[in-house]
Design a protein around this motif. Structure first.
Motif, PDB file in Angstrom:
ATOM      1  N   UNK A 182       0.813  -1.218   0.000  1.00  0.00           N
ATOM      2  CA  UNK A 182       0.000   0.000   0.000  1.00  0.00           C
ATOM      3  C   UNK A 182       0.844   1.264   0.000  1.00  0.00           C
ATOM      4  N   UNK A 183       2.067   1.171  -0.502  1.00  0.00           N
ATOM      5  CA  UNK A 183       2.975   2.313  -0.457  1.00  0.00           C
ATOM      6  C   UNK A 183       3.619   2.548  -1.814  1.00  0.00           C
ATOM      7  N   UNK A 184       4.068   3.776  -2.033  1.00  0.00           N
ATOM      8  CA  UNK A 184       4.903   4.085  -3.189  1.00  0.00           C
ATOM      9  C   UNK A 184       6.302   4.500  -2.748  1.00  0.00           C
ATOM     10  N   UNK A 185       6.600   4.356  -1.462  1.00  0.00           N
ATOM     11  CA  UNK A 185       7.908   4.716  -0.922  1.00  0.00           C
ATOM     12  C   UNK A 185       8.739   3.457  -0.689  1.00  0.00           C
ATOM     13  N   UNK A 186      10.045   3.553  -0.913  1.00  0.00           N
ATOM     14  CA  UNK A 186      10.910   2.410  -0.646  1.00  0.00           C
ATOM     15  C   UNK A 186      12.321   2.896  -0.332  1.00  0.00           C
ATOM     16  N   UNK A 187      13.109   2.022   0.219  1.00  0.00           N
ATOM     17  CA  UNK A 187      14.496   2.301   0.598  1.00  0.00           C
ATOM     18  C   UNK A 187      15.388   1.636  -0.443  1.00  0.00           C
ATOM     19  N   UNK A 188      16.112   2.443  -1.234  1.00  0.00           N
ATOM     20  CA  UNK A 188      16.863   1.844  -2.328  1.00  0.00           C
ATOM     21  C   UNK A 188      18.243   1.364  -1.888  1.00  0.00           C
ATOM     22  N   UNK A 189      18.980   0.796  -2.831  1.00  0.00           N
ATOM     23  CA  UNK A 189      20.275   0.193  -2.510  1.00  0.00           C
ATOM     24  C   UNK A 189      21.355   1.224  -2.239  1.00  0.00           C
ATOM     25  N   UNK A 190      21.064   2.483  -2.518  1.00  0.00           N
ATOM     26  CA  UNK A 190      21.994   3.555  -2.170  1.00  0.00           C
ATOM     27  C   UNK A 190      21.751   4.072  -0.755  1.00  0.00           C
ATOM     28  N   UNK A 191      20.734   3.483  -0.096  1.00  0.00           N
ATOM     29  CA  UNK A 191      20.415   3.899   1.261  1.00  0.00           C
ATOM     30  C   UNK A 191      19.496   5.095   1.341  1.00  0.00           C
ATOM     31  N   UNK A 192      18.829   5.422   0.235  1.00  0.00           N
ATOM     32  CA  UNK A 192      17.969   6.601   0.189  1.00  0.00           C
ATOM     33  C   UNK A 192      16.499   6.198   0.207  1.00  0.00           C
ATOM     34  N   UNK A 193      15.680   7.013   0.832  1.00  0.00           N
ATOM     35  CA  UNK A 193      14.237   6.833   0.788  1.00  0.00           C
ATOM     36  C   UNK A 193      13.699   7.557  -0.436  1.00  0.00           C
ATOM     37  N   UNK A 194      13.150   6.808  -1.349  1.00  0.00           N
ATOM     38  CA  UNK A 194      12.714   7.364  -2.631  1.00  0.00           C
ATOM     39  C   UNK A 194      11.299   6.893  -2.952  1.00  0.00           C
ATOM     40  N   UNK A 195      10.837   7.227  -4.153  1.00  0.00           N
ATOM     41  CA  UNK A 195       9.443   7.030  -4.524  1.00  0.00           C
ATOM     42  C   UNK A 195       9.328   6.210  -5.802  1.00  0.00           C
ATOM     43  N   UNK A 196       8.303   5.370  -5.865  1.00  0.00           N
ATOM     44  CA  UNK A 196       8.030   4.584  -7.068  1.00  0.00           C
ATOM     45  C   UNK A 196       6.773   5.112  -7.755  1.00  0.00           C
ATOM     46  N   UNK A 197       6.552   4.674  -8.999  1.00  0.00           N
ATOM     47  CA  UNK A 197       5.408   5.138  -9.784  1.00  0.00           C
ATOM     48  C   UNK A 197       4.565   3.959 -10.245  1.00  0.00           C
ATOM     49  N   UNK A 198       3.277   4.201 -10.365  1.00  0.00           N
ATOM     50  CA  UNK A 198       2.346   3.182 -10.844  1.00  0.00           C
ATOM     51  C   UNK A 198       2.063   3.379 -12.328  1.00  0.00           C
ATOM     52  N   UNK A 199       1.957   2.280 -13.041  1.00  0.00           N
ATOM     53  CA  UNK A 199       1.728   2.330 -14.487  1.00  0.00           C
ATOM     54  C   UNK A 199       0.473   3.117 -14.830  1.00  0.00           C
ATOM     55  N   UNK A 200      -0.614   2.855 -14.134  1.00  0.00           N
ATOM     56  CA  UNK A 200      -1.870   3.538 -14.456  1.00  0.00           C
ATOM     57  C   UNK A 200      -1.753   5.051 -14.253  1.00  0.00           C
ATOM     58  N   UNK A 201      -1.054   5.450 -13.193  1.00  0.00           N
ATOM     59  CA  UNK A 201      -0.897   6.877 -12.911  1.00  0.00           C
ATOM     60  C   UNK A 201      -0.071   7.556 -14.001  1.00  0.00           C
ATOM     61  N   UNK A 202       1.031   6.939 -14.381  1.00  0.00           N
ATOM     62  CA  UNK A 202       1.877   7.529 -15.420  1.00  0.00           C
ATOM     63  C   UNK A 202       1.184   7.529 -16.782  1.00  0.00           C
ATOM     64  N   UNK A 203       0.387   6.513 -17.050  1.00  0.00           N
ATOM     65  CA  UNK A 203      -0.359   6.486 -18.305  1.00  0.00           C
ATOM     66  C   UNK A 203      -1.289   7.695 -18.403  1.00  0.00           C
TER      67      UNK A 203
END
Length: 235
Positions: A149-170
């Motif tokens: 239920x989130x679009x936030x994640x912790x990436x391999x660089x150690x940063x808290x970043x954001x993801x995108x949903x296909x439907x939203x970007x469409x």
């Protein structure tokens, strides 16, 4: 992703046409240099000084014919309207950038304005609809449950970043006049590989790439890819 991008370029522009390419968030210049070697005129925009330095070093090692086709602009991708006129480019790349932008709509609208009619916008984004896959396959059940239920994640660089949903970007691409033309999954099977893993032997690598490319085009596999490659076309 390179194969996917080349496929879209080949299907949209005449063979041999020298394209005007804008690479926003060019990093160390991997795609910019590759396209310049193919004869295209490339402008790269990058705000990270270390990446700009790496790109300039890589460019300096290229033949003169390649060097003269590449321009590097040190700046923010949000400021394309400051540096370039609308419709100045045939292809605009924005790969691995949107996850660092809290509200991508303004950035995407600016990039679409840079495209000439019929131009190609290529985006590489983190897939918010598959955020539970990596922690789930690693057995990190708490993180996997939170990812649904989130679009936030912790990436391999150690940063808290954001993801995108296909439907939203469409919907966003349609709203900015560069509707989605094609999309692919990237890193369907290989997202669990660690940075320390060495490359496989050449024969195995080619088989791996063939499997990844097939999965990135095929339902339902592409929907659980770690990354999405979206291609919009300016109307």
């Amino acid at each position: 992703m390179t194969r996917q991008l080349d496929e879209q370029i080949a299907g949209r522009f005449p063979v041999g046409q020298r394209l005007r390419v804008l690479d926003v968030g060019m990093g160390q210049g991997t795609q910019a240099l590759r396209l310049a070697r193919a004869g295209h005129k490339v402008t790269g925009v990058e705000q990270d000084t270390a990446m700009v330095s790496a790109a300039r070093t890589a460019l300096a090692a290229e033949p003169e014919g390649v060097r003269e086709r590449v321009r590097i602009v040190e700046g923010n991708g949000m400021d394309t309207g400051v540096h370039f006129l609308p419709g100045s480019f045939d292809v605009v790349l924005c790969h691995g950038v949107l996850m660092y932008v809290e509200d991508p709509d303004a950035l995407l609208a600016g990039l679409a304005r840079m495209l000439a009619p019929g131009g190609l916008l290529s985006l590489l984004v983190r897939n918010a609809d598959a955020l539970a896959m990596r922690p789930g396959l690693a057995g990190d059940w708490v993180t996997a449950l939170g990812a649904f239920d989130s679009t936030q994640y912790h990436n391999r660089l150690g940063l808290d970043v954001r993801a995108d949903r296909l439907d939203t970007l469409t919907a966003t691409l349609a709203g900015i006049g560069a509707p989605l033309h094609a999309w692919y999954g990237v890193r369907v099977f290989t997202d669990q590989a660690t940075d320390g893993d060495g490359p496989p032997e050449r024969g195995e690598l080619q088989t791996l790439l063939a499997a990844e490319e097939r999965a990135g085009r095929t339902e339902p596999y592409r929907r659980v890819a770690a990354l999405l490659h979206l291609c919009g076309v300016r109307g």
